[in-house]
Every structure is written in structure tokens, then in C-alpha cells.
Design an enzyme around this catalytic site. Structure first.
Site, PDB file in Angstrom:
ATOM      1  N   ASP A  70     -23.134  -1.373  -4.558  1.00  0.00           N
ATOM      2  CA  ASP A  70     -21.987  -2.200  -4.945  1.00  0.00           C
ATOM      3  C   ASP A  70     -21.661  -2.114  -6.432  1.00  0.00           C
ATOM      4  O   ASP A  70     -21.216  -3.091  -7.050  1.00  0.00           O
ATOM      5  CB  ASP A  70     -22.219  -3.676  -4.545  1.00  0.00           C
ATOM      6  CG  ASP A  70     -22.476  -3.831  -3.065  1.00  0.00           C
ATOM      7  OD1 ASP A  70     -21.929  -3.023  -2.294  1.00  0.00           O
ATOM      8  OD2 ASP A  70     -23.218  -4.747  -2.679  1.00  0.00           O
ATOM      9  N   HIS A 107     -16.992  -0.207   0.367  1.00  0.00           N
ATOM     10  CA  HIS A 107     -16.438   0.285  -0.896  1.00  0.00           C
ATOM     11  C   HIS A 107     -15.039  -0.310  -1.080  1.00  0.00           C
ATOM     12  O   HIS A 107     -14.119   0.030  -0.345  1.00  0.00           O
ATOM     13  CB  HIS A 107     -16.404   1.816  -0.897  1.00  0.00           C
ATOM     14  CG  HIS A 107     -17.773   2.434  -0.877  1.00  0.00           C
ATOM     15  ND1 HIS A 107     -17.993   3.784  -0.959  1.00  0.00           N
ATOM     16  CD2 HIS A 107     -19.004   1.867  -0.824  1.00  0.00           C
ATOM     17  CE1 HIS A 107     -19.293   4.023  -0.930  1.00  0.00           C
ATOM     18  NE2 HIS A 107     -19.928   2.876  -0.839  1.00  0.00           N
ATOM     19  N   THR A 122     -19.531  -5.768   3.402  1.00  0.00           N
ATOM     20  CA  THR A 122     -19.819  -5.489   4.810  1.00  0.00           C
ATOM     21  C   THR A 122     -20.269  -6.740   5.554  1.00  0.00           C
ATOM     22  O   THR A 122     -19.831  -7.011   6.661  1.00  0.00           O
ATOM     23  CB  THR A 122     -20.904  -4.394   4.926  1.00  0.00           C
ATOM     24  OG1 THR A 122     -20.406  -3.226   4.293  1.00  0.00           O
ATOM     25  CG2 THR A 122     -21.253  -4.071   6.362  1.00  0.00           C
ATOM     26  N   THR A 123     -21.155  -7.512   4.925  1.00  0.00           N
ATOM     27  CA  THR A 123     -21.740  -8.653   5.642  1.00  0.00           C
ATOM     28  C   THR A 123     -21.193 -10.000   5.173  1.00  0.00           C
ATOM     29  O   THR A 123     -21.444 -11.018   5.811  1.00  0.00           O
ATOM     30  CB  THR A 123     -23.269  -8.676   5.428  1.00  0.00           C
ATOM     31  OG1 THR A 123     -23.505  -8.780   4.015  1.00  0.00           O
ATOM     32  CG2 THR A 123     -23.934  -7.418   5.956  1.00  0.00           C
ATOM     33  N   GLY A 124     -20.514 -10.026   4.051  1.00  0.00           N
ATOM     34  CA  GLY A 124     -19.994 -11.283   3.508  1.00  0.00           C
ATOM     35  C   GLY A 124     -21.074 -12.141   2.861  1.00  0.00           C
ATOM     36  O   GLY A 124     -20.801 -13.254   2.400  1.00  0.00           O
ATOM     37  N   ARG A 157     -23.907 -12.141  -2.897  1.00  0.00           N
ATOM     38  CA  ARG A 157     -24.798 -11.164  -3.548  1.00  0.00           C
ATOM     39  C   ARG A 157     -25.692 -11.867  -4.565  1.00  0.00           C
ATOM     40  O   ARG A 157     -25.249 -12.815  -5.230  1.00  0.00           O
ATOM     41  CB  ARG A 157     -23.978 -10.083  -4.242  1.00  0.00           C
ATOM     42  CG  ARG A 157     -23.263  -9.175  -3.272  1.00  0.00           C
ATOM     43  CD  ARG A 157     -22.383  -8.157  -3.995  1.00  0.00           C
ATOM     44  NE  ARG A 157     -21.716  -7.280  -3.047  1.00  0.00           N
ATOM     45  CZ  ARG A 157     -20.566  -6.666  -3.285  1.00  0.00           C
ATOM     46  NH1 ARG A 157     -19.949  -6.810  -4.447  1.00  0.00           N
ATOM     47  NH2 ARG A 157     -20.032  -5.888  -2.380  1.00  0.00           N
ATOM     48  N   THR A 179     -12.129  -1.866 -16.341  1.00  0.00           N
ATOM     49  CA  THR A 179     -11.774  -3.181 -16.879  1.00  0.00           C
ATOM     50  C   THR A 179     -11.044  -4.051 -15.860  1.00  0.00           C
ATOM     51  O   THR A 179     -10.389  -5.017 -16.223  1.00  0.00           O
ATOM     52  CB  THR A 179     -10.886  -3.012 -18.138  1.00  0.00           C
ATOM     53  OG1 THR A 179      -9.746  -2.214 -17.756  1.00  0.00           O
ATOM     54  CG2 THR A 179     -11.640  -2.343 -19.265  1.00  0.00           C
TER      55      THR A 179
END
Ligand code: GDP
Ligand code: IMO
Ligand code: MG
Length: 429
Positions: A12, A40, A300-302, A305, A413
Site C-alpha cells: 500500500d 491499487h 481490498t478488505t476495508g 491500516r 503530493t
């Protein structure tokens, strides 16, 4: 010329965004490993996308996209993904190598059951079937795409594979057996769905190289989740390294001359495992909320992070493992709110400070040594001219370059395709 765009960290990092930007000047974009565990994110004139298996070159009509041998092909997900992207009016050329292995619904179930069974000892996988898929691939129990069309023993092989997997389902995980008819139906469905995309990628790549086409290799995940060099066992089950790109795609290694290792200006990771520079509580919540394009949540999984400050020790090792010729630092704009920006420049371990990225048990014990940088506290989102960056931001980037020992050539940015600075040099410190 071949360029690889790969992750320097735990995934990520913004590989999708960088690949989408670079694809403008490419002829062929190839996914060489991983599968639908990838997410992605790309923001361009067509909208916002979170690509899983489709290469990030799909937004340019002239670019050929290839899912190569080293990938884990989940046909049902791919067909769904193609339909979703087409709904947003994106039309593209896609090929799928006939030697790619097929990830089956039984692999997804096995991954899910295994994670459930392991309880607190789980790996935190994406439950996409990746681990069981690669286990079967290397045990020579898997099925390559061509076999759907040409292997007279396909049914027999499916029977063997299912017997093995059903033994685990029933006797280890106490779940229902997967019916053979369903597996055969799966294979029949895949055969129909993939006929249009199937290609002899050996010939395709030989011709492309002969004609000096520009090839982009798009990595999945990052160096620190590599199955040989990452934080084992909290890794993925294929190699995430540019060195493997040659194998997974099927191109000569010496032609991969540009290796762009992508790293975030802070750290994020999904799943279990050690994460030395991780932060918690309100500080983490704030960074998570401000990170990425919509906060740091798995594409992908929500899942939320895990986040932390930039880990120079880990990133230096990640860039080294990738053989990086350049660094792309993404999400610099995210840090604009901070008065001071900590960076982890060493690990305190057993009473000593080290800059070695060691084995998993050492990483669990290591405490971060922080160096604190002055923040710039002004909005830098969308800046495309390096000279317009505040001096504090330049100092921060120069520190990343100095620690990682790889030139920072790209600075992102913002999440949009155009939010990118390209520099030959960051200038003197
Ligand atoms: P990948 O798996 O390496 O392609 O990365 P992901 O797409 O999973 O995660 C990167 C996140 O950061 C996504 O939400 C992107 O939209 C976002 N992103 C990428 N570059 C930038 C950037 O420079 N600034 C901001 N704010 N977000 C970015
Ligand atoms: P991209 O390409 C972030 C993590 C999982 C787990 C470990 C192994 O978007 O960077 P797996 O399902 O592969 O067996 O899970 O790796 N993981 C990712 N984390 N980004 C990804 O892909 C990931 N793919 C897998 O959370 O810790
Ligand atoms: Mg991702």
C-alpha cells in the site's frame, strides 16, 4: 527498456498511482506476482479505482496489459473487476498468460478456515486464498490456464486436488466438503470466461523485447512482506521483489534496469506481525484519518491500516532488497498538519542501537529511536514543482534519501495522477 515499480515497505505504498502515471509512457504493463489480495488505488480522469488483479496500465488505450505466469488468477473476481471498470467507461487491452495458475474457490475457503482456526495466532491474511494457492502450486497440484483447454487429465487432477483439500475441510476444520461437481463447474466457467484473454506470453514478450517496447512491471505488496526476505511468517506467499519480476513475468533479468521502489512518507501495514515504528491512540487515529486519499483503510478488505512514522531502517532494507535505482516517496502532503515529524532512524535492541532490520523476533523486541524533523505546516497538495516545496519538506526528503542510500526521484503530493514531482536531484543538504 524495462522498469519495475515495486513496494519498499509492507504494501500500500502507492504503487498503483505511480504505475498509472508511468503507464502513459509505456507499451506493456505486467502484473507478475500476487493476486486479488492487491488493492491499487488510482484517481484519474475516469474516476477512482481500486484495482485488484488488473494491471494499472488499463487507463491508456494504446497500452497492452498482461497478467503473467507468477500471478494467482482468480477468474471470478477478475471478471467482476473487468465489468466494474468497464461500467466506468474504461476500455482496455488485457491478456492473461496461458501459464498462469488458477486460484480456486477452495483456496479462498481454505485460507478463510485456516485464519478462523488459528484464532489469536492468525496471520491476518486477506483471505483471498493466496497461501493455500501457492502451497498447491509448488506441490505441483495446481492448474494452469492452458490445462482448462488442453489437458485430457484435467478431471483426474481436479479429483486429486479436491480429495486433499476436502480432507482438511472435513477433518481439520470441521467444515462441509466441497462437491466435485461444483469444482468441475468452476473450471468450465473459467474456461469460457478466459478464452478471449488467453495468450502465449512467451511469444508476446519476445516480440515486445525485439521491438524495444517499453515494459512496466507492477509489483504487489512490498519487500518486507516477501516470502523469503520479509517478516516471516507474516508475509505473503509469493516474492514481492523486482528480482522475482523477471521470473514471474518471463523477461531477462538484465533488461530490468529501472527499479522504482515506492515508499510512503509515513508507514502503514495491514495484518499481523512486528511494526517497530507503529503509533497508537489519538496520534494514530489522526494519521489514519488523514492518510491516503480517503484515510488509511484497506483497499481490498476495508480493514483499518496500522500506521506509524517513517521507518528509515525498514525502508533502507526494503529499497536494498528491491535493488532500487530510484525512490518514489508518496503521501508527502499527508504530513502537512504536523508541527514536528518523527522518523525512526534506529532500533533500540538489547541495550544497543542498531540500524539492522533483523529477524521477526528481534523486530518484536526493537523500540524505535526517533529523530524529529520540523514540520512545514502548509498545504502542499498537488504541487508539481520541487522548488515550490517548503524547505522543511525538502529537508525531510533529503533525510529519507540519505538514510535509504537511494536517490529520491519522484515525490507524490496527492492521490491524483498529476500530483507528482519528478526531480533529477534534491539538491545539497
Ligand atoms: P498500492 O497498493 O501500493 O497501490 O497502494 P494503495 O492504493 O493500497 O494505498 C495507497 C493510498 O494512498 C491510496 O488511498 C492512494 O489513493 C493514496 N495515495 C497515493 N499517493 C498519494 C499521495 O501522494 N497523497 C495522498 N494523500 N494519497 C496518496
Ligand atoms: P497491495 O498490492 C497490504 C497482507 C495481509 C497479510 C499478508 C499476507 O495493495 O500492496 P495474503 O492475503 O497475501 O496471504 O496476506 O499480507 N497483504 C497486504 N497488505 N497491501 C496488499 O497488497 C496486501 N496483500 C496482502 O494483510 O498481512
Ligand atoms: Mg494496496
Amino acid at each position: 527498456m524495462i522498469t519495475a515499480i515495486v513496494g519498499a515497505n509492507w504494501g500500500d505504498e502507492g504503487k498503483g498511482k505511480i504505475t498509472d502515471t508511468f503507464a502513459a509512457k509505456s507499451d506493456l504493463v505486467i502484473r507478475f506476482q500476487g493476486g486479488s489480495n492487491a488493492g491499487h488505488t488510482i484517481l484519474n480522469q475516469h474516476g477512482r479505482f481500486a484495482l485488484h488483479q488488473l494491471p494499472s496500465g488499463i487507463f491508456y488505450p494504446k497500452v497492452l496489459n498482461l497478467i503473467a505466469n507468477g500471478c494467482a488468477l482468480n477468474v471470478d473476481y477478475l471478471i467482476k473487476e473487468i465489468a466494474e471498470v468497464k461500467k466506468q467507461n474504461v476500455d482496455f487491452s488485457l491478456y492473461v498468460s496461458e501459464k498462469v495458475q488458477i486460484l480456486l474457490p477452495i483456496h479462498v475457503l481454505l485460507d478463510t478456515y485456516q485464519e478462523e482456526y488459528l484464532k489469536e495466532e492468525k496471520f491476518g491474511s486477506t483471505k483471498s486464498g493466496i497461501g493455500p494457492f501457492f502451497a498447491d502450486k509448488y506441490a505441483k497440484a495446481g492448474i494452469q490456464l492452458w490445462q482448462l483447454y488442453e489437458d485430457p487429465q484435467l478431471k483426474q487432477k481436479a479429483v486429486h486436488l479436491l480429495k486433499k483439500i476436502n480432507t482438511l475441510f472435513v477433518h481439520l476444520y470441521h467444515k462441509p466438503a466441497y462437491p466435485l461437481e461444483m469444482l468441475l463447474e468452476d473450471l468450465e466457467r473459467y474456461k469460457k470466461a478466459m478464452a478471449f484473454y488467453r495468450v502465449n506470453s512467451d511469444a508476446l514478450l519476445r516480440d515486445a523485447i525485439k521491438e524495444h517496447k517499453k515494459i512496466l512491471l507492477e509489483g504487489q505488496l512490498g519487500a518486507l512482506k516477501d516470502s523469503d526476505h520479509g517478516i516471516y511468517p507474516y508475509v505473503t506467499s509469493s516474492s514481492t521483489l523486482a528480482g522475482y519480476a523477471s521470473v514471474g513475468a518471463g523477461v531477462p533479468p538484465y533488461l530490468i534496469q529501472n527499479i522504482i521502489a515506492v515508499t510512503k512518507a509515513y508507514s502503514s501495514a495491514v495484518g499481523e506481525g512486528p511494526f517497530v515504528s507503529e503509533i497508537f491512540g489519538e496520534e494514530a487515529e489522526e494519521l489514519r484519518k488523514r492518510g491516503g486519499d480517503r484515510g488509511e483503510y484497506g483497499a481490498t478488505t476495508g480493514r483499518p491500516r496500522r500506521v506509524g512514522w517513517f521507518d528509515a531502517v525498514a525502508t533502507r532494507q526494503g529499497a536494498f532488497l528491491q535493488g532500487a535505482t530510484a525512490l518514489a516517496v508518496t503521501c508527502l502532503d499527508v504530513l502537512s498538519y504536523l508541527k514536528e515529524i518523527p522518523m525512526c532512524t534506529g532500533y533500540q535492541l538489547d541495550g544497543q542501537v542498531t540500524d539492522e532490520f533483523g529477524v521477526t523476533s528481534a523486530l518484536y523486541k526493537a523500540k524505535p529511536v526517533w529523530q524529529v524533523f520540523e514540520g512545514w505546516q502548509s498545504d502542499i497538495k498537488g504541487i508539481t514543482d520541487y522548488q515550490k516545496l517548503p524547505p522543511q519538506a525538502k529537508t525531510y526528503l533529503k533525510a529519507i534519501e540519505a538514510f535509504c542510500k537511494v536517490p529520491v526521484r519522484y515525490i507524490s503530493t496527492g492521490p491524483r495522477r498529476e500530483d507528482l514531482i519528478e526531480v533529477d536531484s534534491l539538491g545539497e543538504i
